[in-house]
Design a protein around this motif. Structure first.
Motif, mmCIF file in Angstrom:
data_model
loop_
_atom_site.group_PDB
_atom_site.id
_atom_site.type_symbol
_atom_site.label_atom_id
_atom_site.label_comp_id
_atom_site.label_asym_id
_atom_site.label_seq_id
_atom_site.Cartn_x
_atom_site.Cartn_y
_atom_site.Cartn_z
ATOM 1 N N GLU A 143 0.806 -1.227 0.000
ATOM 2 C CA GLU A 143 0.000 0.000 0.000
ATOM 3 C C GLU A 143 0.834 1.270 0.000
ATOM 4 O OE1 GLU A 143 -4.251 0.042 1.555
ATOM 5 O OE2 GLU A 143 -3.148 -1.080 3.086
ATOM 6 N N THR A 144 2.002 1.231 0.638
ATOM 7 C CA THR A 144 2.870 2.408 0.633
ATOM 8 C C THR A 144 4.289 1.987 0.314
ATOM 9 O OG1 THR A 144 3.281 2.286 3.006
ATOM 10 C CG2 THR A 144 1.516 3.735 2.293
ATOM 11 N N VAL B 252 2.502 4.035 -2.812
ATOM 12 C CA VAL B 252 1.465 3.600 -3.743
ATOM 13 C C VAL B 252 2.121 3.166 -5.054
ATOM 14 C CG1 VAL B 252 -0.594 4.293 -5.025
ATOM 15 C CG2 VAL B 252 -0.232 5.129 -2.697
ATOM 16 N N ALA C 296 -1.966 3.658 -8.446
ATOM 17 C CA ALA C 296 -2.163 5.111 -8.546
ATOM 18 C C ALA C 296 -2.912 5.462 -9.828
ATOM 19 C CB ALA C 296 -0.824 5.833 -8.486
#
Length: 181
Positions: free
Chosen positions: A50-51, A53, A58
Protein backbone atom coordinates in the motif's frame (compact mmCIF):
# COMPACT_ATOMS: atom_id res chain seq x y z
CA UNK A 1 -19.80 16.16 -20.52
CA UNK A 2 -20.47 13.29 -18.13
CA UNK A 3 -17.62 10.78 -17.74
CA UNK A 4 -18.03 7.01 -17.36
CA UNK A 5 -15.21 4.57 -16.66
CA UNK A 6 -15.62 1.08 -18.13
CA UNK A 7 -14.11 -1.85 -16.26
CA UNK A 8 -14.12 -5.01 -18.36
CA UNK A 9 -13.89 -8.06 -16.11
CA UNK A 10 -12.55 -10.41 -18.74
CA UNK A 11 -8.92 -9.75 -19.56
CA UNK A 12 -9.08 -11.81 -22.78
CA UNK A 13 -8.63 -9.77 -25.96
CA UNK A 14 -11.91 -9.65 -27.86
CA UNK A 15 -13.84 -11.04 -24.91
CA UNK A 16 -17.62 -11.13 -25.12
CA UNK A 17 -17.82 -8.72 -22.17
CA UNK A 18 -15.50 -6.30 -23.96
CA UNK A 19 -17.76 -6.52 -27.00
CA UNK A 20 -20.72 -5.76 -24.72
CA UNK A 21 -18.83 -2.72 -23.42
CA UNK A 22 -18.40 -1.50 -26.99
CA UNK A 23 -22.17 -1.76 -27.51
CA UNK A 24 -22.74 0.14 -24.24
CA UNK A 25 -20.32 2.81 -25.44
CA UNK A 26 -22.56 3.28 -28.49
CA UNK A 27 -25.58 3.52 -26.17
CA UNK A 28 -23.84 6.37 -24.31
CA UNK A 29 -22.78 8.18 -27.49
CA UNK A 30 -23.46 11.91 -27.23
CA UNK A 31 -24.46 11.52 -23.57
CA UNK A 32 -21.19 10.62 -21.83
CA UNK A 33 -17.49 10.34 -22.51
CA UNK A 34 -16.26 6.77 -22.02
CA UNK A 35 -12.82 5.55 -20.98
CA UNK A 36 -11.63 1.99 -20.39
CA UNK A 37 -9.55 1.10 -17.34
CA UNK A 38 -6.39 -0.87 -18.02
CA UNK A 39 -5.70 -2.76 -14.81
CA UNK A 40 -3.72 -5.87 -15.75
CA UNK A 41 -0.70 -4.55 -13.81
CA UNK A 42 -2.60 -4.07 -10.55
CA UNK A 43 -1.18 -6.73 -8.21
CA UNK A 44 -3.10 -9.01 -5.90
CA UNK A 45 -4.07 -6.89 -2.89
CA UNK A 46 -1.49 -6.95 -0.12
CA UNK A 47 -1.19 -4.34 2.64
CA UNK A 48 2.59 -4.57 2.30
CA UNK A 49 2.19 -2.90 -1.13
CA UNK A 50 0.00 0.00 0.00
CA UNK A 51 2.87 2.41 0.63
CA UNK A 52 4.41 3.76 -1.35
CA UNK A 53 1.47 3.60 -3.74
CA UNK A 54 2.33 1.42 -6.71
CA UNK A 55 2.13 3.15 -10.14
CA UNK A 56 -0.55 0.74 -11.44
CA UNK A 57 -2.69 1.35 -8.35
CA UNK A 58 -2.16 5.11 -8.55
CA UNK A 59 -3.22 5.11 -12.21
CA UNK A 60 -6.35 3.06 -11.47
CA UNK A 61 -7.27 5.35 -8.57
CA UNK A 62 -6.77 8.45 -10.69
CA UNK A 63 -8.91 7.03 -13.50
CA UNK A 64 -11.70 6.23 -11.02
CA UNK A 65 -11.54 9.60 -9.30
CA UNK A 66 -11.78 11.48 -12.61
CA UNK A 67 -15.20 10.09 -13.63
CA UNK A 68 -18.81 10.46 -12.60
CA UNK A 69 -19.70 6.77 -12.79
CA UNK A 70 -18.30 3.29 -13.33
CA UNK A 71 -19.78 0.59 -15.54
CA UNK A 72 -18.52 -2.94 -14.91
CA UNK A 73 -18.80 -5.61 -17.62
CA UNK A 74 -18.47 -8.80 -15.68
CA UNK A 75 -18.20 -12.43 -16.69
CA UNK A 76 -19.39 -14.95 -14.11
CA UNK A 77 -16.72 -16.92 -12.26
CA UNK A 78 -18.22 -19.72 -10.17
CA UNK A 79 -21.48 -17.77 -9.75
CA UNK A 80 -19.64 -14.72 -8.44
CA UNK A 81 -17.48 -11.69 -9.19
CA UNK A 82 -14.31 -12.53 -11.15
CA UNK A 83 -11.18 -12.44 -9.01
CA UNK A 84 -9.44 -9.69 -11.03
CA UNK A 85 -12.46 -7.37 -10.69
CA UNK A 86 -12.88 -8.06 -6.97
CA UNK A 87 -9.16 -7.45 -6.47
CA UNK A 88 -9.38 -4.14 -8.34
CA UNK A 89 -12.37 -3.07 -6.25
CA UNK A 90 -10.46 -4.01 -3.11
CA UNK A 91 -7.64 -1.67 -4.12
CA UNK A 92 -9.97 1.14 -5.22
CA UNK A 93 -12.07 0.96 -2.05
CA UNK A 94 -9.13 1.44 0.32
CA UNK A 95 -8.81 4.86 1.95
CA UNK A 96 -6.56 7.14 -0.07
CA UNK A 97 -5.07 8.50 3.17
CA UNK A 98 -4.05 5.46 5.19
CA UNK A 99 -3.75 7.55 8.37
CA UNK A 100 -7.57 7.50 8.33
CA UNK A 101 -8.75 4.06 7.17
CA UNK A 102 -12.37 5.26 7.25
CA UNK A 103 -11.57 8.20 4.97
CA UNK A 104 -12.58 8.57 1.34
CA UNK A 105 -11.42 6.12 -1.29
CA UNK A 106 -10.97 6.60 -5.02
CA UNK A 107 -14.49 5.25 -5.59
CA UNK A 108 -16.19 6.73 -2.54
CA UNK A 109 -19.69 7.84 -3.56
CA UNK A 110 -19.33 6.70 -7.19
CA UNK A 111 -22.31 5.46 -9.14
CA UNK A 112 -21.75 1.89 -10.38
CA UNK A 113 -23.74 -0.29 -12.76
CA UNK A 114 -23.03 -3.83 -13.94
CA UNK A 115 -23.64 -5.81 -17.14
CA UNK A 116 -22.73 -9.37 -17.96
CA UNK A 117 -22.36 -11.77 -20.85
CA UNK A 118 -22.39 -15.37 -19.63
CA UNK A 119 -24.39 -18.51 -20.12
CA UNK A 120 -25.78 -18.61 -16.61
CA UNK A 121 -25.07 -17.57 -13.05
CA UNK A 122 -25.63 -13.84 -13.49
CA UNK A 123 -28.36 -13.56 -10.87
CA UNK A 124 -26.09 -14.91 -8.12
CA UNK A 125 -23.21 -12.77 -9.35
CA UNK A 126 -25.43 -9.66 -9.42
CA UNK A 127 -26.40 -10.50 -5.82
CA UNK A 128 -22.69 -10.42 -4.95
CA UNK A 129 -22.33 -6.97 -6.52
CA UNK A 130 -25.52 -5.78 -4.81
CA UNK A 131 -24.03 -6.79 -1.45
CA UNK A 132 -20.55 -5.43 -2.19
CA UNK A 133 -21.24 -2.05 -3.77
CA UNK A 134 -22.85 -0.32 -0.75
CA UNK A 135 -20.23 -1.84 1.56
CA UNK A 136 -17.44 -0.19 -0.45
CA UNK A 137 -19.40 3.08 -0.31
CA UNK A 138 -20.61 3.21 -3.89
CA UNK A 139 -24.16 3.49 -5.17
CA UNK A 140 -25.55 0.76 -7.41
CA UNK A 141 -27.50 2.03 -10.42
CA UNK A 142 -30.01 -0.47 -11.71
CA UNK A 143 -31.10 -2.10 -13.87
CA UNK A 144 -28.18 -4.46 -14.22
CA UNK A 145 -28.31 -6.28 -17.55
CA UNK A 146 -27.53 -9.87 -18.44
CA UNK A 147 -27.27 -11.60 -21.77
CA UNK A 148 -26.06 -14.97 -22.94
CA UNK A 149 -23.43 -15.76 -25.53
CA UNK A 150 -25.14 -16.35 -28.88
CA UNK A 151 -24.44 -19.82 -30.28
CA UNK A 152 -22.59 -18.58 -33.37
CA UNK A 153 -20.13 -16.58 -31.19
CA UNK A 154 -18.46 -19.78 -30.05
CA UNK A 155 -17.35 -20.28 -33.66
CA UNK A 156 -16.79 -16.77 -34.99
CA UNK A 157 -16.03 -14.87 -31.76
CA UNK A 158 -18.68 -12.21 -32.46
CA UNK A 159 -21.23 -11.31 -29.79
CA UNK A 160 -24.62 -10.53 -31.30
CA UNK A 161 -27.42 -9.13 -29.16
CA UNK A 162 -31.07 -9.46 -30.05
CA UNK A 163 -33.16 -6.28 -30.22
CA UNK A 164 -34.67 -6.78 -26.74
CA UNK A 165 -31.19 -7.08 -25.18
CA UNK A 166 -29.97 -3.98 -27.04
CA UNK A 167 -33.02 -2.13 -25.69
CA UNK A 168 -32.20 -3.29 -22.15
CA UNK A 169 -28.62 -2.06 -22.57
CA UNK A 170 -29.89 1.31 -23.83
CA UNK A 171 -32.26 1.56 -20.84
CA UNK A 172 -29.33 0.84 -18.52
CA UNK A 173 -27.23 3.54 -20.23
CA UNK A 174 -30.10 6.00 -19.93
CA UNK A 175 -30.57 5.14 -16.22
CA UNK A 176 -26.88 5.71 -15.56
CA UNK A 177 -26.90 9.08 -17.34
CA UNK A 178 -30.03 10.09 -15.41
CA UNK A 179 -28.43 9.05 -12.10
CA UNK A 180 -25.39 11.20 -12.88
CA UNK A 181 -27.80 14.12 -13.39
Amino acid sequence: MKKVLFIVGSLRKGSFNHQLAELAEKALEGKAEVSYLEYTDVPVFNQDFETPVLPAVAAAREAAQDVDAIWIFSPVYNFSIPGPVKNLLDWLSRAVDLSDPTGPSAINGKLVTVSSVANGGQEKMFDSYTDLLPFIRTTAVEPFTATRVNDSAWGDGQLVLEADKLAELQAQADALVAAIG
